[in-house]
Design an enzyme around this catalytic site. Structure first.
Site, PDB file in Angstrom:
ATOM      1  N   GLU A  80     -12.768 -10.013   0.125  1.00 43.26           N
ATOM      2  CA  GLU A  80     -13.533  -8.751   0.153  1.00 43.26           C
ATOM      3  C   GLU A  80     -13.989  -8.384  -1.261  1.00 43.26           C
ATOM      4  O   GLU A  80     -13.840  -7.241  -1.711  1.00 43.26           O
ATOM      5  CB  GLU A  80     -12.672  -7.613   0.722  1.00 43.26           C
ATOM      6  CG  GLU A  80     -12.049  -7.919   2.068  1.00 43.26           C
ATOM      7  CD  GLU A  80     -11.417  -6.707   2.745  1.00 43.26           C
ATOM      8  OE1 GLU A  80     -11.670  -6.517   3.947  1.00 43.26           O
ATOM      9  OE2 GLU A  80     -10.674  -5.948   2.084  1.00 43.26           O
TER      10      GLU A  80
ATOM     11  N   HIS B  17       0.775  -1.245   0.000  1.00 44.63           N
ATOM     12  CA  HIS B  17       0.000   0.000   0.000  1.00 44.63           C
ATOM     13  C   HIS B  17       0.811   1.303   0.000  1.00 44.63           C
ATOM     14  O   HIS B  17       0.284   2.331   0.401  1.00 44.63           O
ATOM     15  CB  HIS B  17      -0.943   0.036   1.220  1.00 44.63           C
ATOM     16  CG  HIS B  17      -2.062  -0.963   1.154  1.00 44.63           C
ATOM     17  ND1 HIS B  17      -1.878  -2.290   1.376  1.00 44.63           N
ATOM     18  CD2 HIS B  17      -3.388  -0.822   0.921  1.00 44.63           C
ATOM     19  CE1 HIS B  17      -3.028  -2.937   1.286  1.00 44.63           C
ATOM     20  NE2 HIS B  17      -3.958  -2.080   1.004  1.00 44.63           N
TER      21      HIS B  17
ATOM     22  N   CYS C  43      -9.779   1.711   7.545  1.00 44.96           N
ATOM     23  CA  CYS C  43      -9.962   2.492   6.318  1.00 44.96           C
ATOM     24  C   CYS C  43     -11.300   3.224   6.278  1.00 44.96           C
ATOM     25  O   CYS C  43     -11.379   4.353   5.779  1.00 44.96           O
ATOM     26  CB  CYS C  43      -9.820   1.601   5.097  1.00 44.96           C
ATOM     27  SG  CYS C  43     -10.803   0.099   5.164  1.00 44.96           S
TER      28      CYS C  43
END
Lengths: 626, 626
Positions: A305, A142, A389
């Site tokens: 997800e 990330h 997040c």
């Protein structure tokens, strides 16, 4: 404080319609209350959590001001950036004499500045012994995702304060990234898209082509395996299984996919690459006709997800991450700006009032990461998440909401979303004030007042919500009949002086059914009142378990206001039945009996989906047996 | 070849009933065909894949005979051990002159022997530079799991061949493990249970108490965090969140949980620890009343390959791993031996004919890892899996099936499962021959012939399948009426000479519904004919998509035999309707319309669930809208 032009991103000249500044609209109704909650509860409490969790300390440790080691998820820097973005928007709405928030922002920016390396690199995970691992795992670490949020926060902060303290950090890092990656440099693409949107906006802010080129580069590297170097998930998870252009199905990690769609739309807005837009339209159609929840939620699977197959929309195990709803809201906003088509604004409305707002509690201090449509009562909002997040993502979305409401084109002014508000806009170089008097989304009556000085002839485009069949419109006392064009009602006149448009969108309560391939919704209905999806929550229903409720689809509805916290909520009461389960004691399967239903007539109460799980624990469901 | 007493595990004297040897029964009907497929297709083809995939080479590399590095999953040694176990069982059924299989077994054992370290350690992943990581991650690295399969294979091989080539390897490793782990040694517990069963059986084989103690130790260490040291999953995934004794809900990774239940039942069988058995009964009840599929599948979630919450039984995304079905079959066998209660044998039957056999294709060369109850046609059996736990697990189960059929107690002989077969058993020191003439599970008529020489009075316990309401039983031509005791029909007499019992369990076709909390099965039924669950598969149904089928629950059924491959399959034809979806074009949700159903009457065909996905791809579903 200098206030620059604060666009809600997307200061592009190539779109069909262009937004107004966030601070040009003052909201005071339904969303105005959320804004107040943001300012008073969410933003301050999130700051405290960033401090308590060590997320801010990570910057102090990186700069050597503090001993210790990195805490949290590898992308936790982005929580700070998202908070900074939200806090910057919040500055627009607080009393100028209140210096507290500005101080927190300034202090936070100082910590970030101090943590930045000389070469521009900043990411508090990749410090000390981890320094040598920089850029080594774009798939899961990330770095580019965090960089994107830094850039977005920096642009918002600069536009709002006129200061470039954070902006200079962002530019330095963006330049380092631009010098590092490219076809003739290090090859790579982010495992988690986000930087694409940020780089396009940085291009808009600076007019420096290299940022747009870099965004395009990152998009076009997908399908070459650079975004999915870490193989715990397959390339589809990272949307790296094929080139983006040409995709026809929403697959993979839902937030990654939707962020990528946002970035790709931004790139289209600047490049006009029609092949890209045709891909975006195909993906949008696939989403809304095959893969979206009735609440506007997206992403069916816990596993990865991710999106499921077509029509795979489980209710109890719906993943429907709050960030996916936010991403969908942002993407539809971009598609709206591209096209001026109300269908995208309609989806913004659907997502906002249902699958997005369900992500935050009425008190503004508790969050859902996952938003199921059916639950036994165990799923509760948390104060924070290790993977945090969603909470600051909600904050930046709700603090900037006013910027999504209006837009302008060469022909006039668009009203995309309805909310009690006062807007100071302009058309043809002249000031235009538009107020909305309404109790939207609870009520469909909206009195729109428009005033401008001197001759000013333009069109006003009023969105007709898709849940409305027929409606009344009265302009300056005169009832008119108007068809819509791309879902907008156009009124073309000289608006000199003050004019009143009375809109009456009748709020009906509809029973929705879903495509029969969503096999778990067979013989069930969802209840929607105007834009709001309702659910049966145990807290309102004492007569048996709401999972056993059967709704009478020929029944009438009574409506009643009550409050959760200080939020006014309209509940619906209707007739139905509850099934007695005594035959089922100790059994999971049994032979079908001839219809002796063991049902009892009851009154059931439904509440808006966004408001569930704000009271005592208990079962909930959206899709009711009919 | 010397043939020792070959018990299907569980040579315990403390159980209520005790099994007969695997080779005491010759099967020739439905399961007999599967056995033939195992011998001719499955066992040889699996050996070839173990060779081609490098799984066998891992042993050669470990012993230095071959260059290269480890290939496959960290637990791939266990695939070889499971195959060896299956192949050892297979030796019982092949022509004694056919030396090919024995050679393969011997060669494989030689590779294993050569790969074992001097200290007894054997695991081909932890060799060379990985040697220092031995025992460092019990949570995910499966060393004890592989050890368990080695021990089980070794015991089977020794009992069948009388040789101790593999057994000596297993003993050496088991001794190393016993010297390594314990309360006063290295603390630890396997992330994936399996070794508990193996150690109890090793105790039975050797009478050495330390193996039983070690099994108990590993069980009792759970809940202390030793099994879940690797935190990618939470401790519940590893069933390490609480001590095992006292658990009340089936949670976590389904195969891990069910293997642990097997091991715990084995420990109970040797220790008589009633608290342990009471836990096992609670867990069993939780499973069968809240968490089991109608096919006997277990494990609802892809996420963590785990059990879901109560009544969380999605069809399309059912995980229901084949290994979980096998584990459930084995566990119910153990519970049957403990209690002599037919309800456990009933579940063995349910699992076997449905959720377990669905894991292998009719041709015996393709496997399902995941067994959904609803599919659009993408889910197909594969020749092998990277994570190949299921294929050789099926092989060892189906090659040992005959050992599960009969058992004995001090009172008599139990017939647990029905299959066309001839059994050479004994009671009271005298030979008893029992033959079953039947077309079970297609037909419920079973002619049981019992013959023994000289006076031999004992009870014969015949299981009454739970799907049977009333039945007829004729003993030596005389119709008798008998109640059941723990689900078994008892017939007490002197069996001297030859006697015939005619059982007639009428095979009915039942519509099953599921508990209303399984909300996706509301208004749907599953069709079960005798022990077989049926499904609608597109291959048989040309009149519209089977996902749109509505069954007429008052309709009649026609039955028709056909073949898939060379397997006789009975299909069912009945009346129903298919819904036309033209109204749904391009829509996912729409307003409920008054019942204009757009349905067309059709004839639909159903086939047994185990037989699906053996023909062309297409939609399938078990739960049919009624």
């Amino acid at each position: 404080m200098t206030r620059a032009k604060i666009i809600n991103f997307l200061d592009s000249s190539k779109n069909k319609i262009t937004p107004f500044s966030i601070d040009s609209v003052e909201i005071s109704g339904f969303m105005g209350e959320y804004l107040k909650t943001m300012l008073e509860d969410t933003i301050p409490s999130q700051y405290k959590i960033l401090e308590d969790s060590g997320t801010l300390d990570n910057f102090r440790i990186a700069s050597g001001k503090k001993e210790g080691s990195f805490r949290g998820m590898v992308f936790s820097d982005s929580d700070v950036y998202k908070w900074l973005e939200a806090a910057s928007y919040a500055l627009l709405f607080i009393d100028n004499d209140d210096k507290q928030l500005k101080e927190k922002i300034d202090n936070t920016i100082q910590e970030i500045r101090d943590a930045q390396d000389k070469d521009g690199y900043i990411n508090t995970y990749f410090t000390f012994e981890k320094k040598k691992e920089r850029w080594s795992d774009l798939a899961t670490k990330h770095e580019l995702y965090c960089a994107g949020h830094l850039i977005q926060a920096a642009i918002a902060h600069k536009r709002i304060t006129g200061e470039d303290t954070l902006f200079n950090v962002a530019i330095k890092f963006a330049d380092l990234i631009a010098n590092t990656f490219g076809l003739d440099k290090k090859r790579g693409a982010p495992g988690h898209p986000e930087i694409e949107m940020a780089l396009v906006e940085l291009y808009r802010e600076t007019n420096n082509q290299k940022y747009l080129d870099l965004a395009k580069y990152f998009l076009e590297e997908r399908g070459n395996g650079y975004a999915s170097t870490y193989k715990f998930f397959n390339p589809e998870y990272y949307i790296d299984h094929k080139p983006f252009k040409g995709l026809e199905e929403m697959t993979g990690h839902a937030v990654r996919m939707l962020y990528l769609c946002n970035g790709a739309t931004d790139i289209y807005l600047e490049t006009g690459d029609e092949e890209l837009f045709s891909t975006l339209e195909k993906l949008w159609n696939n989403l809304v006709t095959k893969k979206m929840y009735v609440t506007g939620g997206a992403g069916s699977r816990y596993d990865g997800e991710s999106f499921g197959e077509e029509y795979e929309l489980p209710n109890r195990r719906a993943y429907t991450e709050t960030c996916a709803a936010i991403a969908l809201f942002m993407w539809n906003y971009r598609m709206l700006l591209v096209t001026g088509d109300a269908k995208y604004a309609d989806l913004m409305e659907l997502v906002l009032y249902n699958g997005l707002l369900s992500g935050i509690s009425i008190d503004g201090r508790h969050y859902f990461y996952v938003n199921p449509l059916e639950d036994r009562g165990r799923h509760r909002r948390q104060q924070w998440y290790e993977c945090a997040c969603c909470p600051p993502n909600i904050a930046r979305t709700l603090t900037s909401f006013s910027g999504y409401m209006y837009a302008t084109s060469k022909d006039g002014i668009y009203i995309n979303l309805y909310e009690k508000s006062e807007a100071n806009l302009e058309f043809g170089g002249k000031k235009v004030v538009i107020t909305q008097e309404t109790d939207y989304p609870w009520d469909g009556k909206i009195r729109v007042n428009i005033s401008t000085k001197g001759d000013n002839t333009f069109k006003v485009f009023l969105r007709k919500p898709s849940w409305v069949d027929s409606y009344e419109i009265v302009v300056d006392g005169e009832k008119i009949s108007k068809n819509t064009e791309k879902g907008f009602i156009e009124i073309h006149k000289n608006w000199m002086g003050t004019h009143e448009i009375e809109l009456d969108f009748p709020i009906t309560i509809n029973y929705l059914e879903s495509h029969p391939f969503v096999r778990e919704n067979l013989e069930k209905v969802a209840i929607k009142r105007g834009p709001l999806v309702y659910c049966a929550e145990q807290a309102d229903n004492k007569d048996g378990d709401v999972w056993n409720y059967i709704i009478d689809v020929n029944g009438d509805f009574e409506q009643e206001n009550f409050e959760i916290g200080s939020k006014k909520i309209l509940k619906l009461k209707t007739k139905g039945y509850v099934k007695d389960l005594k035959d089922w004691k100790g059994k999971l399967y049994k032979q079908l009996k001839n219809r002796e239903m063991n049902t009892k007539e009851i009154n059931m109460t439904l509440v808006p989906y966004f408001s569930w799980a704000n009271r005592e624990e208990g079962p909930m469901n959206v899709w009711l047996r009919k």
